[in-house]
Motif scaffolding. Structure first.
Motif, PDB file in Angstrom:
ATOM      1  N   LYS A 291       0.839  -1.200   0.000  1.00 22.89           N
ATOM      2  CA  LYS A 291       0.000   0.000   0.000  1.00 22.89           C
ATOM      3  C   LYS A 291       0.875   1.251   0.000  1.00 22.89           C
ATOM      4  CE  LYS A 291      -2.149   1.402   3.724  1.00 22.89           C
ATOM      5  NZ  LYS A 291      -3.129   1.552   4.827  1.00 22.89           N
ATOM      6  N   GLN A 292       2.000   1.174   0.732  1.00 21.77           N
ATOM      7  CA  GLN A 292       2.894   2.326   0.766  1.00 21.77           C
ATOM      8  C   GLN A 292       3.508   2.580  -0.607  1.00 21.77           C
ATOM      9  OE1 GLN A 292       5.977   1.864   3.654  1.00 21.77           O
ATOM     10  NE2 GLN A 292       6.490   4.054   3.701  1.00 21.77           N
ATOM     11  N   LEU A 293       3.790   1.492  -1.331  1.00 22.70           N
ATOM     12  CA  LEU A 293       4.314   1.655  -2.684  1.00 22.70           C
ATOM     13  C   LEU A 293       3.275   2.281  -3.604  1.00 22.70           C
ATOM     14  CD1 LEU A 293       6.246  -1.701  -3.163  1.00 22.70           C
ATOM     15  CD2 LEU A 293       7.210   0.571  -2.789  1.00 22.70           C
ATOM     16  N   LEU A 294       1.991   1.935  -3.391  1.00 19.87           N
ATOM     17  CA  LEU A 294       0.924   2.524  -4.198  1.00 19.87           C
ATOM     18  C   LEU A 294       0.831   4.023  -3.977  1.00 19.87           C
ATOM     19  CD1 LEU A 294      -1.953  -0.106  -3.853  1.00 19.87           C
ATOM     20  CD2 LEU A 294      -0.650   0.430  -5.916  1.00 19.87           C
ATOM     21  N   LEU A 295       1.174   4.440  -2.770  1.00 18.21           N
ATOM     22  CA  LEU A 295       1.088   5.864  -2.460  1.00 18.21           C
ATOM     23  C   LEU A 295       2.236   6.658  -3.077  1.00 18.21           C
ATOM     24  CD1 LEU A 295      -0.020   5.748   1.276  1.00 18.21           C
ATOM     25  CD2 LEU A 295      -1.336   6.581  -0.660  1.00 18.21           C
ATOM     26  N   GLY A 296       3.300   5.964  -3.471  1.00 18.22           N
ATOM     27  CA  GLY A 296       4.447   6.663  -4.035  1.00 18.22           C
ATOM     28  C   GLY A 296       4.118   7.273  -5.387  1.00 18.22           C
ATOM     29  N   GLY A 297       5.047   8.098  -5.816  1.00 17.99           N
ATOM     30  CA  GLY A 297       4.825   8.790  -7.075  1.00 17.99           C
ATOM     31  C   GLY A 297       5.391   8.077  -8.281  1.00 17.99           C
ATOM     32  N   VAL A 303       2.849   0.056 -10.542  1.00 14.99           N
ATOM     33  CA  VAL A 303       2.471  -1.085 -11.380  1.00 14.99           C
ATOM     34  C   VAL A 303       2.962  -2.380 -10.767  1.00 14.99           C
ATOM     35  CG1 VAL A 303       2.804  -2.174 -13.631  1.00 14.99           C
ATOM     36  CG2 VAL A 303       2.370   0.284 -13.467  1.00 14.99           C
ATOM     37  N   THR A 304       4.238  -2.387 -10.339  1.00  7.74           N
ATOM     38  CA  THR A 304       4.802  -3.598  -9.754  1.00  7.74           C
ATOM     39  C   THR A 304       4.083  -3.959  -8.463  1.00  7.74           C
ATOM     40  OG1 THR A 304       6.951  -2.966 -10.681  1.00  7.74           O
ATOM     41  CG2 THR A 304       6.929  -4.713  -9.035  1.00  7.74           C
ATOM     42  N   SER A 305       3.781  -2.961  -7.664  1.00 13.33           N
ATOM     43  CA  SER A 305       3.050  -3.216  -6.420  1.00 13.33           C
ATOM     44  C   SER A 305       1.706  -3.871  -6.704  1.00 13.33           C
ATOM     45  CB  SER A 305       2.861  -1.904  -5.667  1.00 13.33           C
ATOM     46  OG  SER A 305       2.043  -2.097  -4.530  1.00 13.33           O
ATOM     47  N   ALA A 344      -0.648  -0.124 -18.263  1.00 11.47           N
ATOM     48  CA  ALA A 344      -0.081  -1.154 -17.389  1.00 11.47           C
ATOM     49  C   ALA A 344      -0.660  -1.046 -15.985  1.00 11.47           C
ATOM     50  CB  ALA A 344       1.442  -1.037 -17.351  1.00 11.47           C
ATOM     51  N   LEU A 345      -0.733   0.178 -15.461  1.00 14.54           N
ATOM     52  CA  LEU A 345      -1.249   0.355 -14.110  1.00 14.54           C
ATOM     53  C   LEU A 345      -2.754   0.026 -14.059  1.00 14.54           C
ATOM     54  CD1 LEU A 345      -0.778   1.147 -11.216  1.00 14.54           C
ATOM     55  CD2 LEU A 345      -1.113   3.544 -11.855  1.00 14.54           C
TER      56      LEU A 345
END
Length: 1337
Positions: A291-297, A303-305, A344-345
């Motif tokens: 979830k923290q990776l999803l919040l990143g820019g 996409v990988t998350s 992709a996302l």
């Protein structure tokens, strides 16, 4: 030499065997000396630049000259080991990055070149040793980088590590505990390469689990982009392993504990083992990290998350969904949808959410409610992208959410929300890719659930969705077409795939349409939704946004597009799944719009849907296959049958019984149609239940055959049906069953009747069987079906006709459709006036209705039916007798080829009926029995109809001492005995008497008129009618007789007056008649008087004027209105009882009637005027001249001549001109005034010239015979008279030419039809048209 890999200062010391020139010297080849390179690498005096250059040269040799270095180094393996060791040593001594990169490159190239297992082990051992002994963290990076490169480049290295160098792997795990992120990135690089190959499968479980835990810890605290990138890359590899996912999902959300007394390095160089506790999934760290990776820019990390989340959930969605849902991961995924256009996302997020929807917790925590708007918005954006996989995945996610959403929580509480999702689904359905469109149709199916409808329900949006799905059908490449196009395997493969996608779309479209129909049914069952009471009053298209509009659209689409498309798709290879939905859709139509279902049911049945559904049942459902399709077909057949039965009067009381029969037997009726004859010919034993068993199945087959055949769908050949039904009746009777169920017997009789045409006449045995079956039913009317075939079947066989013929004819007449134009009453004529009269003859020539025509056809084949109809007319109730009369009248009108024989057959029976009526009529004209009351007027009307159709010169009229005279006698007696108020019988009686006198041959009229004049009762009856005329001031309108009765009295008296004078017959009783009343009616009351009554009054007055108003039959009375005060003057006395004033009034009235342009009225007026002038000529020729020379005469002619050529050339108008000219030229006017009028009454120009021009324009041959005759009289009169002013020579020659043309014309064909020389029926009044032939005297 530039390019040589040697050290000039020391090269001379080296043995030449360690040198090699890679190409001839003259070619400028490169010289390589291994010994030089080795000494340079080990020497501290050589600059790093020189070392880097040398390494570059070695790398070039290894790359460009494969095998060259291997030949040099394989001379002594010790040199290889030394060379490798020196390179490994440089990893610690080299300081600049370029040199280190060159060392890595050469080492890897060298190991790959030599392919020595010993050398590989040496390198790995050295790496392990250096990792164990190295105290500087900075020194770890080159070694780890080399190890990662070797693992990636040399597969054997990875396998050796996981099997033989587990301690080294433990050191790699321990290295992840160092705080340096660059080191961690290097270590993770090694693990990334290690897990990226096949060797990861052999990795010890403990090492793998430790890596999973350390990875989560590292990723949770990672800060540098490279470390995060490597962590995410390794995580992506690990989440594809089920065991790794299990470890990571069960790791605690705490830091990995380490004993404080332990240091990083132990005596054996290993990291202290972690003391890890398994915690519950509720505190799992991995969802929080992702979830923290999803919040990143970083979009790539997002996409990988998302991919990692999807990979975790794929292993066990039910087990792993809850931690992600409780961590609010769906919320963040929906937020990513709303903020990205990356394909992709979008794909990754759609996939994650799709897996998360499998857990009910996703919906219970309202994530679907939170994210539906973002999903719809992203779908709209995705449908504009080129990646069709993303579009399909998004629509699939929407479908799943709509399918799984709990009914209690609405996703679209308002109209705009539903409209938005509807717009997105429509875009999906309209996609050029059929796979995307199929998924869009699936989403539409889920959207059509009742719990997804907003308040108010957006029926127009539902309608748009259905139309969008329907519109795609025109683009479908159907499978049946592909079968015909090509046989080549490659092309066929492509076509088959395309057709397969088409079938997939059509199947999903059927599911969608069925869902729409189900939604309409559910809304119709809830009054609030049906009324849509929450619709805004200001909505512009409110009239179209209704449930009824949606139902109309569904029915229209189903009828015009869905039915043809599905039938075409399934015509070669029927699909059970597709047909199941198809028949369910057809069944649902019967509940959506009940008012339109009769038409829809008839169309389905007549289009062969019985055959279609039954063939599909036999093909796909035999042997208990496809039970869902069988149930769907049975439901459709049952609803179709019940609807057809409910439309039939014959089955209205048996619908429930038939419905039960179909309900219990249709599921088992999975036979092919070709097997039905054998099914019907089976002889099952007795069955206890009337609705179940083999016999009940046969009954079911009979009903289906009946209903299909009734709509023109012949499921079996007629001969087969007839013989099978006959055999079934015989089989049932042989079993001793008293009777078949009523609806089954009705169907059996119908099938026998309709299929009888190609069957030879039946013998006694089958007729007895049919008669017994019909007699088994208590009421034949309950078996009756209103079909002409039943009439012909019963009447075809005397055995059946004798017993059931009257019954079937009675039922046919009872259920016959009423026609408003069957007859015309005088009231209608009076109301509609001239327009009605103009079309009288048209009505007579009009063809009978279909049902009457069937009876007429029946009478031609079976003449005995006529006597049965006559018996009904004389003996049955009024309504039935009237219908029988209508048939007999139509028979008389339309079958002139055997009218004489027909009338000859009818007259004796009618005479017997009249004789019976004469006996039943008691004193004062009362009829003794109710039967006579109903039948007498009908018998008399039939007699009138016979007169109208019988030929006046036929042999039946040659002698009046036969049946004709007897009929005349009895009718006159009955007419004299009837009550004056019994106009229903009196009117046809008087009409018959009038026609008899008109049709009677000249040598027989004396007896007929004498008999009628001697009937005092008849004369009293006529006196009563005349005394009760509407113009009598002492009578109220209700006491006046009908105008039609007065017409008949006038016409009858006219004939009696004429014939009495001819034969000087004795008159026993005269009739009084008021002349002044008649003139007043013609003058003042003509607008309120029926045209036919005016015609009859003129005819009566004409007859009296011809006898100078003096007759033994009628005593003419007058009054002061006509003759003035007593004593009368000279002229009044000469003209008595008409008088001078009466003459003026009558001539004025006749002039006004001439302007009415009514056919009979025009003829009667001209004839009456001719008789009036003749009367005046005989009584007072001065008055005759005065009447003709009035200015009104000139005005009358001007109006008539100005009415067009059609009126100008009418025989009556031509006769009128001739009449006026004849009187104005035959007498000399003694006064200037009369002379003036004489000269201007009829002028050559423009009056006579206008007539000439009209004749020349039309042509003499186009005139009717009567018009040509009248024109000839006029031309003769013109030619023989002296005109003032005289015509020119040209005009005179035109008159001669026209007279010659008329003389040469032997037989004229007219475009204006002449009146036929027979009887014309106007309502209930019969008119002898010869009475209105224009007089020429």
């Amino acid at each position: 030499m530039s390019g040589d890999v040697v050290h000039d200062k020391i090269h001379f010391r080296h043995d030449p065997k360690w040198s090699s020139r890679l190409a001839p010297a003259e070619g400028g080849g490169r010289l390589v000396c291994v010994a030089c390179v080795l000494e340079m690498m080990e020497s501290e005096d050589v600059a790093s630049v020189r070392k880097s250059y040398a390494l570059s040269g070695v790398s070039g040799v290894l790359k460009c000259s494969p095998g060259a270095m291997r030949e040099l180094l394989q001379q002594d393996h010790r040199v290889s080991m030394c060379f490798t060791a020196s390179l490994l040593g440089m990893l610690h001594t080299a300081e600049d990055t370029v040199t280190l990169e060159k060392v890595h490159q050469v080492l890897v190239q060298l190991l790959l070149e030599l392919q020595s297992e010993v050398l590989f082990r040496f390198v790995v051992d050295e790496i392990h040793k250096q990792l164990s002994d190295q105290l500087s963290v900075k020194a770890f990076w080159p070694i780890l980088h080399l190890l990662g490169t070797l693992v990636e480049a040399v597969p054997n290295v990875a396998h050796s590590l996981v099997t033989q160098y587990v301690p080294l792997l433990e050191h790699l795990c321990s290295a992840l505990l160092y705080p340096d992120e660059a080191l961690k990135a290097s270590v993770l690089y090694v693990w990334l390469k290690l897990f990226g190959g096949s060797a990861a499968q052999s990795l010890p479980v403990a090492i793998r689990d430790r890596v999973c835990i350390l990875l989560l810890q590292t990723l949770a605290n990672a800060g540098s982009p490279q470390l995060i990138k490597n962590c995410v890359g390794l995580l992506w590899l690990l989440v594809q392993l089920g065991e790794a996912v299990s470890v990571m999902m069960n790791s605690p959300d705490t830091q990995i504990a380490c004993d404080e007394n332990q240091s990083i390095h132990t005596s054996n160089g290993q990291l202290v083992c972690q003391n890890q506790e398994q915690q519950s999934l509720d505190h799992c760290r991995l969802p929080l990290i992702l979830k923290q990776l999803l919040l990143g820019g970083d979009e790539m990390l997002q996409v990988t998350s998302a991919k990692c989340i999807a990979s975790v959930l794929v292993h066990s969605p039910i087990q792993y969904s809850a931690p992600f849902i409780k961590a609010d991961v769906p919320e963040f995924l929906f937020d990513r949808l709303a903020s990205t256009k990356s394909e992709a996302l979008l794909w990754s997020v759609y996939s994650c959410l799709l897996l998360l929807t499998e857990d009910p917790l996703f919906f219970s925590q309202c994530h679907s409610v939170y994210g539906i708007e973002s999903l719809v918005r992203s779908l709209k954006e995705a449908l504009w992208l080129s990646n069709q996989g993303v579009q399909k995945q998004g629509l699939l996610l929407l479908s799943e959410i709509l399918e799984r959403q709990p009914p209690g929580v609405r996703l679209f509480p308002s109209g705009p929300g539903f409209a938005a999702v509807s717009e997105a689904v429509i875009a999906g359905v309209s996609s050029s890719c059929l796979l995307v469109a199929t998924q869009g149709a699936s989403a539409a199916s889920a959207l059509f659930r009742l719990n997804h409808q907003s308040r108010p329900v957006q029926y127009s949006e539902v309608e748009k969705l259905v139309e969008a799905v329907t519109n795609r059908f025109s683009e479908l490449p159907l499978l049946s077409y592909a079968h015909r196009r090509s046989s080549r395997s490659v092309q066929w493969s492509g076509l088959s795939s395309q057709a397969s996608r088409s079938e997939g779309f059509l199947l999903q479209a059927l599911v969608c349409f069925q869902a729409a129909c189900r939604l309409a049914e559910e809304c119709a069952s809830e009054p609030v939704l049906k009324e849509n009471s929450f619709t805004a009053p200001s909505k512009l298209n409110q009239a179209q946004d209704t449930l009824e509009s949606l139902c109309h659209s569904l029915l229209h689409c189903c009828d015009s597009i869905w039915i043809p498309t599905v039938i075409r798709m399934c015509e070669r290879a029927p699909s059970a799944q597709m047909l199941q939905h198809f028949y369910s859709i057809l069944s649902s139509q019967f509940t959506l719009l009940p008012p339109l279902m009769p038409v829809f049911a008839n169309k389905l049945a007549s289009s062969g849907f019985y055959r279609l559904a039954l063939e599909h049942k036999g093909l796909l459902c035999a042997g208990n296959r496809n039970p869902d399709l069988n149930a769907s077909c049975c439901g459709f057949l049952q609803k179709l049958s019940v609807r057809l039965l409910s439309q039939s009067d014959s089955y209205q009381y048996d619908v429930e019984e038939v419905e039960n029969l179909l309900l219990h037997n249709l599921p088992s009726l999975c036979w092919r149609l070709s097997d039905w004859p054998s099914l019907l010919r089976e002889a099952p034993g007795l069955q206890l239940c009337e609705y179940k068993g083999p016999r009940a199945t046969q009954y079911c087959v009979l009903i289906i055959l009946h209903l299909a055949l009734q709509q023109g769908d012949r499921l079996l050949p007629d001969r087969t049906v007839f013989s099978s039904v006959l055999w079934l009746l015989h089989s049932v009777q042989e079993q001793g069953v008293c009777s078949l169920p009523r609806p089954v017997l009705r169907s059996a009789i119908y099938l026998l009747a309709v299929t009888q045409d190609k069957i030879h006449s039946l013998d006694r045995a089958p007729l007895n069987c049919i008669s017994k079956a019909l007699s088994s039913c208590q009421s034949f009317s309950s078996l009756y079906i209103h079909h002409p075939a039943l009439l012909h079947f019963i009447c075809r066989y005397p055995e059946l006709a004798e017993k059931f013929g009257p019954l079937v004819l009675e039922l046919w007449l009872t259920r016959q459709t009423e026609h408003t134009d069957a007859g015309v009453s005088m009231t209608d004529v009076q109301e509609k006036g001239e327009k009605r009269e103009c079309h009288t003859e048209e009505r007579q020539d009009k063809k009978p209705d279909t049902e009457t025509a069937e009876l007429l056809s029946l009478t031609e084949k079976y003449p005995a039916v006529i006597l049965t109809l006559l018996d009904m007319l004389c003996t049955r109730e009024a309504a039935l007798a009237e219908r029988a009369l209508g048939v007999l009248e139509a028979l008389l009108r339309g079958h002139r080829d055997y009218e004489v024989d027909l009338c000859a057959k009818l007259r004796p029976a009618l005479l017997q009926a009249l004789q019976r009526f004469s006996v039943e009529i008691v004193g004062h004209g009362h009829v003794h029995t109710k039967e006579a009351v109903n039948s007498l007027p009908l018998v008399l009307k039939l007699l009138c109809a016979m007169q109208a159709s019988d030929l006046p010169l036929s042999s039946s009229y040659s002698e009046m001492d036969g049946v004709h005279f007897k009929l005349l006698y009895h009718v006159s007696n009955i007419a004299g005995k009837l009550m004056p108020t019994n106009t229903e019988s009196l009117l046809p009686a008087l009409s018959y008497l009038y026609c008899c006198l008109s049709l009677c041959p000249a040598h027989c009229t004396d007896r007929a008129v004498s008999m009628l004049l001697s009937n005092s009762g008849l004369m009293d009856q006529l006196q009563t009618v005349l005394s009760s005329s509407p113009s009598a001031p002492s009578l109220s309108p209700s006491a006046c007789p009908p105008s039609s009765l007065l017409c008949c009295s006038h016409l009858l008296l006219s004939s009696l007056i004429t014939l009495q004078r001819v034969h000087s017959a004795q008159v026993h009783k005269s009739i009084s008649w008021s002349l002044d009343t008649a003139v007043q009616r013609l003058l003042v009351q003509k607008r309120n008087t029926d045209n036919l009554l005016l015609v009859s009054c003129l005819r009566f007055l004409q007859t009296l004027l011809d006898v100078d108003l003096v007759s033994a039959v009628v005593c003419v009375s007058t009054g002061p209105v006509l003759v003035g005060p007593r004593p009368p003057g000279v002229q009044d006395g000469a003209l008595y009882p008409l008088g001078l004033r009466g003459t003026e009034c009558l001539s004025t009235a006749l002039s006004g009637l001439l302007l009415q342009k009514h056919e009979l009225l025009l003829r009667a007026s001209v004839n009456c005027l001719s008789s009036l002038l003749g009367f005046l000529q005989r009584k007072s020729h001065i008055t005759a001249k005065y009447v003709v020379c009035q200015p009104w005469t000139r005005f009358l002619l001007f109006c008539l001549l100005s009415s067009g050529d059609c009126c100008l050339l009418h025989p009556a108008i031509l006769r009128l001109i001739t009449l006026v000219r004849g009187f104005t030229k035959s007498h000399t006017c003694h006064s200037n005034q009369l002379l003036q009028h004489s000269s201007t009454a009829v002028r050559w120009e423009p009056d006579l010239l206008q007539v000439m021009e009209a004749v020349e324009k039309r042509g003499v041959k186009e005139l009717s015979q009567e018009a040509a005759q009248a024109l000839g009289l006029l031309l003769t009169q013109i030619h023989s008279s002296v005109l003032q002013p005289p015509p020119t020579e040209e005009h005179t020659q035109r008159v001669r030419n026209m007279m010659e043309a008329l003389s040469l014309q032997t037989q004229a064909e007219s475009c204006i039809p002449s009146l036929p020389s027979n009887i014309l029926r106007v309502g209930d009044v019969s008119v002898w048209l010869c009475d209105f032939t224009l007089t020429t005297g």
